[in-house]
Motif scaffolding. Structure first.
Motif, PDB file in Angstrom:
ATOM      1  N   GLU A 289       0.842  -1.209   0.000  1.00  0.00           N
ATOM      2  CA  GLU A 289       0.000   0.000   0.000  1.00  0.00           C
ATOM      3  C   GLU A 289       0.874   1.256   0.000  1.00  0.00           C
ATOM      4  OE1 GLU A 289      -3.144  -0.052  -0.627  1.00  0.00           O
ATOM      5  OE2 GLU A 289      -3.070  -2.245  -0.617  1.00  0.00           O
ATOM      6  N   ILE A 290       2.013   1.197   0.700  1.00  0.00           N
ATOM      7  CA  ILE A 290       2.946   2.331   0.731  1.00  0.00           C
ATOM      8  C   ILE A 290       3.490   2.584  -0.685  1.00  0.00           C
ATOM      9  CG2 ILE A 290       5.276   2.987   1.523  1.00  0.00           C
ATOM     10  CD1 ILE A 290       4.444   1.584   4.254  1.00  0.00           C
ATOM     11  N   ILE A 291       3.850   1.497  -1.369  1.00  0.00           N
ATOM     12  CA  ILE A 291       4.375   1.617  -2.735  1.00  0.00           C
ATOM     13  C   ILE A 291       3.298   2.187  -3.672  1.00  0.00           C
ATOM     14  CG2 ILE A 291       5.040   0.203  -4.741  1.00  0.00           C
ATOM     15  CD1 ILE A 291       7.415   0.579  -2.966  1.00  0.00           C
ATOM     16  N   ARG A 292       2.053   1.692  -3.543  1.00  0.00           N
ATOM     17  CA  ARG A 292       0.967   2.195  -4.399  1.00  0.00           C
ATOM     18  C   ARG A 292       0.717   3.681  -4.168  1.00  0.00           C
ATOM     19  NH1 ARG A 292      -1.968  -2.714  -3.551  1.00  0.00           N
ATOM     20  NH2 ARG A 292      -1.510  -4.005  -5.361  1.00  0.00           N
ATOM     21  N   GLU A 293       0.668   4.049  -2.899  1.00  0.00           N
ATOM     22  CA  GLU A 293       0.448   5.456  -2.544  1.00  0.00           C
ATOM     23  C   GLU A 293       1.589   6.322  -3.098  1.00  0.00           C
ATOM     24  OE1 GLU A 293      -2.170   6.612  -0.644  1.00  0.00           O
ATOM     25  OE2 GLU A 293      -1.447   8.694  -0.628  1.00  0.00           O
ATOM     26  N   SER A 294       2.820   5.815  -3.010  1.00  0.00           N
ATOM     27  CA  SER A 294       3.985   6.541  -3.529  1.00  0.00           C
ATOM     28  C   SER A 294       3.857   6.762  -5.028  1.00  0.00           C
ATOM     29  CB  SER A 294       5.278   5.765  -3.272  1.00  0.00           C
ATOM     30  OG  SER A 294       5.443   5.499  -1.921  1.00  0.00           O
ATOM     31  N   MET A 295       3.453   5.708  -5.765  1.00  0.00           N
ATOM     32  CA  MET A 295       3.290   5.842  -7.222  1.00  0.00           C
ATOM     33  C   MET A 295       2.230   6.887  -7.542  1.00  0.00           C
ATOM     34  SD  MET A 295       3.617   2.176  -9.147  1.00  0.00           S
ATOM     35  CE  MET A 295       2.247   1.390  -8.374  1.00  0.00           C
ATOM     36  N   GLN A 296       1.111   6.830  -6.816  1.00  0.00           N
ATOM     37  CA  GLN A 296       0.036   7.789  -7.097  1.00  0.00           C
ATOM     38  C   GLN A 296       0.500   9.222  -6.832  1.00  0.00           C
ATOM     39  OE1 GLN A 296      -3.227   6.295  -4.773  1.00  0.00           O
ATOM     40  NE2 GLN A 296      -3.561   4.590  -6.193  1.00  0.00           N
ATOM     41  N   ARG A 297       1.184   9.426  -5.715  1.00  0.00           N
ATOM     42  CA  ARG A 297       1.623  10.770  -5.368  1.00  0.00           C
ATOM     43  C   ARG A 297       2.707  11.271  -6.323  1.00  0.00           C
ATOM     44  NH1 ARG A 297      -0.231  13.002  -0.763  1.00  0.00           N
ATOM     45  NH2 ARG A 297      -1.614  11.615   0.380  1.00  0.00           N
ATOM     46  N   ALA A 298       3.656  10.373  -6.644  1.00  0.00           N
ATOM     47  CA  ALA A 298       4.737  10.781  -7.552  1.00  0.00           C
ATOM     48  C   ALA A 298       4.181  11.088  -8.935  1.00  0.00           C
ATOM     49  CB  ALA A 298       5.788   9.674  -7.631  1.00  0.00           C
ATOM     50  N   ASN A 299       3.294  10.216  -9.428  1.00  0.00           N
ATOM     51  CA  ASN A 299       2.775  10.401 -10.780  1.00  0.00           C
ATOM     52  C   ASN A 299       1.879  11.628 -10.890  1.00  0.00           C
ATOM     53  OD1 ASN A 299       4.221   8.251 -11.787  1.00  0.00           O
ATOM     54  ND2 ASN A 299       2.621   6.758 -11.332  1.00  0.00           N
ATOM     55  N   ALA A 300       1.236  12.005  -9.773  1.00  0.00           N
ATOM     56  CA  ALA A 300       0.419  13.223  -9.781  1.00  0.00           C
ATOM     57  C   ALA A 300       1.298  14.458  -9.947  1.00  0.00           C
ATOM     58  CB  ALA A 300      -0.386  13.316  -8.483  1.00  0.00           C
ATOM     59  N   LEU A 301       2.571  14.355  -9.520  1.00  0.00           N
ATOM     60  CA  LEU A 301       3.498  15.489  -9.625  1.00  0.00           C
ATOM     61  C   LEU A 301       4.169  15.563 -10.996  1.00  0.00           C
ATOM     62  CD1 LEU A 301       5.331  15.064  -6.178  1.00  0.00           C
ATOM     63  CD2 LEU A 301       3.597  16.783  -6.741  1.00  0.00           C
ATOM     64  N   LEU A 302       4.185  14.425 -11.716  1.00  0.00           N
ATOM     65  CA  LEU A 302       4.882  14.377 -13.008  1.00  0.00           C
ATOM     66  C   LEU A 302       3.986  14.931 -14.119  1.00  0.00           C
ATOM     67  CD1 LEU A 302       6.457  10.784 -12.753  1.00  0.00           C
ATOM     68  CD2 LEU A 302       7.688  12.969 -12.603  1.00  0.00           C
ATOM     69  N   PRO A 303       4.596  15.434 -15.236  1.00  0.00           N
ATOM     70  CA  PRO A 303       3.792  15.913 -16.371  1.00  0.00           C
ATOM     71  C   PRO A 303       2.950  14.778 -16.964  1.00  0.00           C
ATOM     72  CG  PRO A 303       6.123  16.489 -16.634  1.00  0.00           C
ATOM     73  CD  PRO A 303       6.033  15.578 -15.468  1.00  0.00           C
ATOM     74  N   ASP A 304       1.956  15.148 -17.781  1.00  0.00           N
ATOM     75  CA  ASP A 304       1.115  14.142 -18.445  1.00  0.00           C
ATOM     76  C   ASP A 304       1.970  13.143 -19.211  1.00  0.00           C
ATOM     77  OD1 ASP A 304      -1.054  15.302 -17.451  1.00  0.00           O
ATOM     78  OD2 ASP A 304      -1.763  16.233 -19.322  1.00  0.00           O
ATOM     79  N   HIS A 305       1.531  11.892 -19.233  1.00  0.00           N
ATOM     80  CA  HIS A 305       2.189  10.804 -19.976  1.00  0.00           C
ATOM     81  C   HIS A 305       3.561  10.440 -19.410  1.00  0.00           C
ATOM     82  CE1 HIS A 305      -1.115  11.372 -22.645  1.00  0.00           C
ATOM     83  NE2 HIS A 305      -0.719  12.585 -22.986  1.00  0.00           N
ATOM     84  N   HIS A 306       3.927  10.993 -18.272  1.00  0.00           N
ATOM     85  CA  HIS A 306       5.129  10.549 -17.571  1.00  0.00           C
ATOM     86  C   HIS A 306       4.679   9.698 -16.389  1.00  0.00           C
ATOM     87  CE1 HIS A 306       8.035  13.922 -19.018  1.00  0.00           C
ATOM     88  NE2 HIS A 306       7.204  13.550 -19.975  1.00  0.00           N
ATOM     89  N   GLU A 307       5.317   8.562 -16.220  1.00  0.00           N
ATOM     90  CA  GLU A 307       4.822   7.651 -15.195  1.00  0.00           C
ATOM     91  C   GLU A 307       5.974   6.833 -14.609  1.00  0.00           C
ATOM     92  OE1 GLU A 307       1.079   4.490 -14.832  1.00  0.00           O
ATOM     93  OE2 GLU A 307       1.991   4.821 -16.782  1.00  0.00           O
ATOM     94  N   ILE A 308       5.927   6.604 -13.301  1.00  0.00           N
ATOM     95  CA  ILE A 308       6.847   5.655 -12.657  1.00  0.00           C
ATOM     96  C   ILE A 308       6.007   4.440 -12.254  1.00  0.00           C
ATOM     97  CG2 ILE A 308       8.397   5.236 -10.702  1.00  0.00           C
ATOM     98  CD1 ILE A 308       8.961   8.272 -10.682  1.00  0.00           C
ATOM     99  N   ILE A 309       6.496   3.245 -12.626  1.00  0.00           N
ATOM    100  CA  ILE A 309       5.744   2.015 -12.365  1.00  0.00           C
ATOM    101  C   ILE A 309       6.637   1.049 -11.586  1.00  0.00           C
ATOM    102  CG2 ILE A 309       4.427   0.136 -13.438  1.00  0.00           C
ATOM    103  CD1 ILE A 309       4.369   1.887 -16.011  1.00  0.00           C
ATOM    104  N   THR A 310       6.049   0.347 -10.628  1.00  0.00           N
ATOM    105  CA  THR A 310       6.838  -0.630  -9.845  1.00  0.00           C
ATOM    106  C   THR A 310       6.261  -2.040  -9.993  1.00  0.00           C
ATOM    107  OG1 THR A 310       5.514  -0.251  -7.878  1.00  0.00           O
ATOM    108  CG2 THR A 310       7.511   1.070  -8.100  1.00  0.00           C
ATOM    109  N   TYR A 311       7.133  -3.012  -9.751  1.00  0.00           N
ATOM    110  CA  TYR A 311       6.774  -4.429  -9.876  1.00  0.00           C
ATOM    111  C   TYR A 311       7.285  -5.165  -8.649  1.00  0.00           C
ATOM    112  CZ  TYR A 311       5.873  -3.148 -14.688  1.00  0.00           C
ATOM    113  OH  TYR A 311       5.369  -2.533 -15.804  1.00  0.00           O
ATOM    114  N   LYS A 312       6.409  -5.989  -8.053  1.00  0.00           N
ATOM    115  CA  LYS A 312       6.839  -6.788  -6.894  1.00  0.00           C
ATOM    116  C   LYS A 312       7.264  -8.173  -7.395  1.00  0.00           C
ATOM    117  CE  LYS A 312       5.361  -8.152  -2.234  1.00  0.00           C
ATOM    118  NZ  LYS A 312       4.257  -8.784  -1.506  1.00  0.00           N
ATOM    119  N   ASN A 313       8.440  -8.200  -8.040  1.00  0.00           N
ATOM    120  CA  ASN A 313       8.992  -9.470  -8.521  1.00  0.00           C
ATOM    121  C   ASN A 313      10.488  -9.465  -8.220  1.00  0.00           C
ATOM    122  OD1 ASN A 313       9.933  -7.643 -10.374  1.00  0.00           O
ATOM    123  ND2 ASN A 313       9.051  -8.649 -12.163  1.00  0.00           N
ATOM    124  N   ASN A 314      11.244 -10.385  -8.807  1.00  0.00           N
ATOM    125  CA  ASN A 314      12.665 -10.467  -8.457  1.00  0.00           C
ATOM    126  C   ASN A 314      13.610 -10.594  -9.636  1.00  0.00           C
ATOM    127  OD1 ASN A 314      11.070 -12.353  -6.241  1.00  0.00           O
ATOM    128  ND2 ASN A 314      12.433 -10.841  -5.348  1.00  0.00           N
TER     129      ASN A 314
END
Lengths: 512, 66
Positions: free
Chosen positions: A113-138
């Protein structure tokens, strides 16, 4: 009597930026800062006592590369007692110290949930069509891996060689219920259709049986000797061999069974004949054995399948539970934890001997395999079609609408509201409660914190350091009244007798 | 915290099943549901998948872990 199994998980998330060029270090820092800034939880981690190059075997290899500790990256200690930071090139969440597997699952979910919230907050600050995405894999499927490490408290007096020999047997075979599954292999020499699918994300990356490294020549048993608590009394077994799980029940079984097996080893109850002859090759053989039929050679020359070995460990665990009880993996809050782990362990192995039926909603590699097989059949695709690899990655995608594991009806152990509450509230059962309460009450006075101490600047005189060397203390039960009676951090320091004062009401040894 | 969640956590042993036949029926029903849900997911999965799977897979590179 085995040491109570204080445990926790550190998860590194894969990270990409889309629509703009960014180094993974910058992308990870943006995530951590977006979260820390939003919640004003930018307390610095204290690296003073970190010694990742100390080897549990009591020596230091000259050609070994101890992991570097990065002190300049974004670093946060959270009010739930967790740590959220940038580790090399990944965002990483370490759960607070927990007393039971259920609590570890709760705080691992809170980490998501912390990671999801971080993505939402970070992406809200970035310009349109810019996105940071995370994956819980190895794994990126190209020979690069990042870890999901577990930590367990064990008695210092247990000889490390004994610990490593027996726990290796569990590490090599437990993947049959806690592997996360992977399309393909990491070896370019292997033909793409030779390994269409394997059980573990991580198995291909292990080259040694035992050692200090975590990034090259990875060992099945990691010897990092950095207890973060009283080193005369305890060791922290740092486990690097596991996969990150999307299934809560897989995490529960991974941590639960490993805690029980460690307790058995401490009490001399592990079946001594179960020693794997060649663990490094065998961990890969098991990972490729999705039918669970391949024989494994043991040191005594006998042959057994991974499933047979797991059944033998389970039977020894059941005998151990009858003789010793399982209080070391249970708690006042979760008194049936040990019994529940054993029951789920038995159900799961029974299901696995029956083609997995009944465990497709708890075991990640089975759930992912059913999805990939069904998609491949429906679209008549060859095993090396990139769409299958894309499905694999998206099983772990942390974006709500894009994550495929959440569409596989995996059984839940933790409610959504509990996971969200656990983002801010610490567990009651370990010193993480004390750390979390200090941050809740007096974060503006906390200069830095780490696992075994917390440092206050009370504005008058020197910095005040509170040592927290006992992970089983500092609990809600031991410190709730203390926190109730203190209004400032100086009250806390005086009450704990850290300075000469008539206000001392506790001895530090009562609390830690 | 865990005090608060203890009641809401459903532990595996605490889902009572009357007898072994009920368990088998429940398991079969559950297996049927899983299959139906998987079929439904497959119907719409192409709208969830990254549009260019090959580019996505090739560009997913992670260096510098642990």
């Amino acid at each position: 009597m085995a040491t109570p199994k204080v445990c926790g998980i550190e998860t590194e998330y894969g990270v990409i930026s889309r629509g703009f060029e960014s180094s993974p270090i910058v992308a990870s820092s943006v995530l951590v800062n977006a979260y820390a800034g939003a919640f004003k939880q930018n307390i610095q981690w204290d690296f003073e006592d970190e010694t990742p190059d100390r080897d549990a075997r009591g020596f230091c290899l000259e050609d070994a590369f101890p992991p570097e500790v990065e002190t300049h990256m974004a670093n946060s200690v959270l009010t739930n007692g967790a740590r959220y930071y940038v580790d090399h090139a990944h965002p990483e969440v370490s759960t607070p110290e927990c007393r039971t597997a259920t609590e570890v699952v709760l705080y691992d979910r809170a980490g998501e949930e912390i990671i999801r919230e971080s993505m939402q907050r970070a992406n809200a600050l970035l310009p349109d069509h810019h996105e940071i995405i995370t994956y819980k894999n190895n794994s990126d499927g190209k020979g690069n891996s990042y870890g999901c490490h577990e930590n367990y408290l064990v008695a210092r007096e247990l000889p490390f060689g004994q610990l490593s020999t027996y726990i290796t047997t569990h590490f090599v075979t437990r993947q049959i219920f806690c592997g996360s599954g992977k399309v393909g292999s990491e070896f370019f020499t292997e033909k793409s259709d030779a390994v269409p699918y394997q059980i573990s994300q991580r198995a291909d990356f292990f080259e040694e049986e035992i050692g200090l490294e975590t990034t090259i020549r990875r060992p099945i048993v990691n010897t990092r000797d950095e207890p973060h608590c009283d080193p005369d009394k305890y060791r922290r077994l740092h486990v690097i061999v596991g996969d990150a799980n999307m299934s809560e029940y897989a995490t529960y079984l991974k941590v639960g069974t490993t805690s029980i097996v460690l307790a058995m080893i401490e009490d001399g109850a592990f079946p001594t004949q179960l020693i794997i002859d060649d663990p490094v090759n065998t961990i890969r053989i098991v990972s490729r054995d999705t039918r669970l039929k391949n024989p494994i050679r043991l040191a005594d020359g006998s042959l057994k399948t991974s499933l047979e070995i797991q059944f033998l460990i389970l039977e020894a665990a059941e005998t151990y539970a009858s003789a010793h009880g399982l209080s070391c993996v249970s708690s006042d809050e979760f008194p049936r934890e040990g019994a529940n782990i054993l029951q789920l362990w038995r159900e799961t192995l029974a299901n696995l001997s029956n083609g997995g039926q009944g465990s497709f909603d708890t075991i990640d590699w089975l759930a992912k395999m059913s999805l990939i097989t069904a998609y491949q059949e429906r679209n008549d695709l060859p095993p090396n079609d990139p769409k299958l690899k894309a499905l694999d990655l998206q099983y772990h995608d942390m974006r709500q609408g894009k994550n495929l594991s959440s569409r596989m009806n995996l059984r839940k152990l933790i409610s959504q509201s509990d996971a969200e509450l656990a983002r801010t509230e610490p567990p009651d059962s370990t010193r993480a409660f004390f750390r979390g309460m200090c941050l809740h009450r007096w974060s503006e006075f906390v200069v830095s914190a780490n696992w075994d101490c917390i440092i206050f600047d009370v504005g008058d005189g020197p910095l005040r350091r509170i040592p927290m060397m006992e992970p089983l203390k500092g609990t809600r039960m031991l410190t709730e009244n203390l926190f109730r009676s203190c209004h400032t951090p100086m009250d806390l320091i005086l009450a704990l007798g850290l300075e000469d004062s008539e206000l001392t009401t506790y001895k530090i040894s009562d609390v830690f | 915290m865990t005090e608060k969640i203890r009641k809401s956590v459903s532990t595996p042993a605490e889902s009572p099943v009357e007898n072994i036949e009920d368990l088998a029926v429940a398991k079969n029903a559950h297996a049927e549901n899983i299959k139906a849900d998987l079929d439904h997911l497959l119907d719409e999965i192409d709208s969830i998948l990254e549009t260019n799977a090959e580019d996505f897979v090739n560009s997913y590179v992670q260096k510098g872990g642990e």
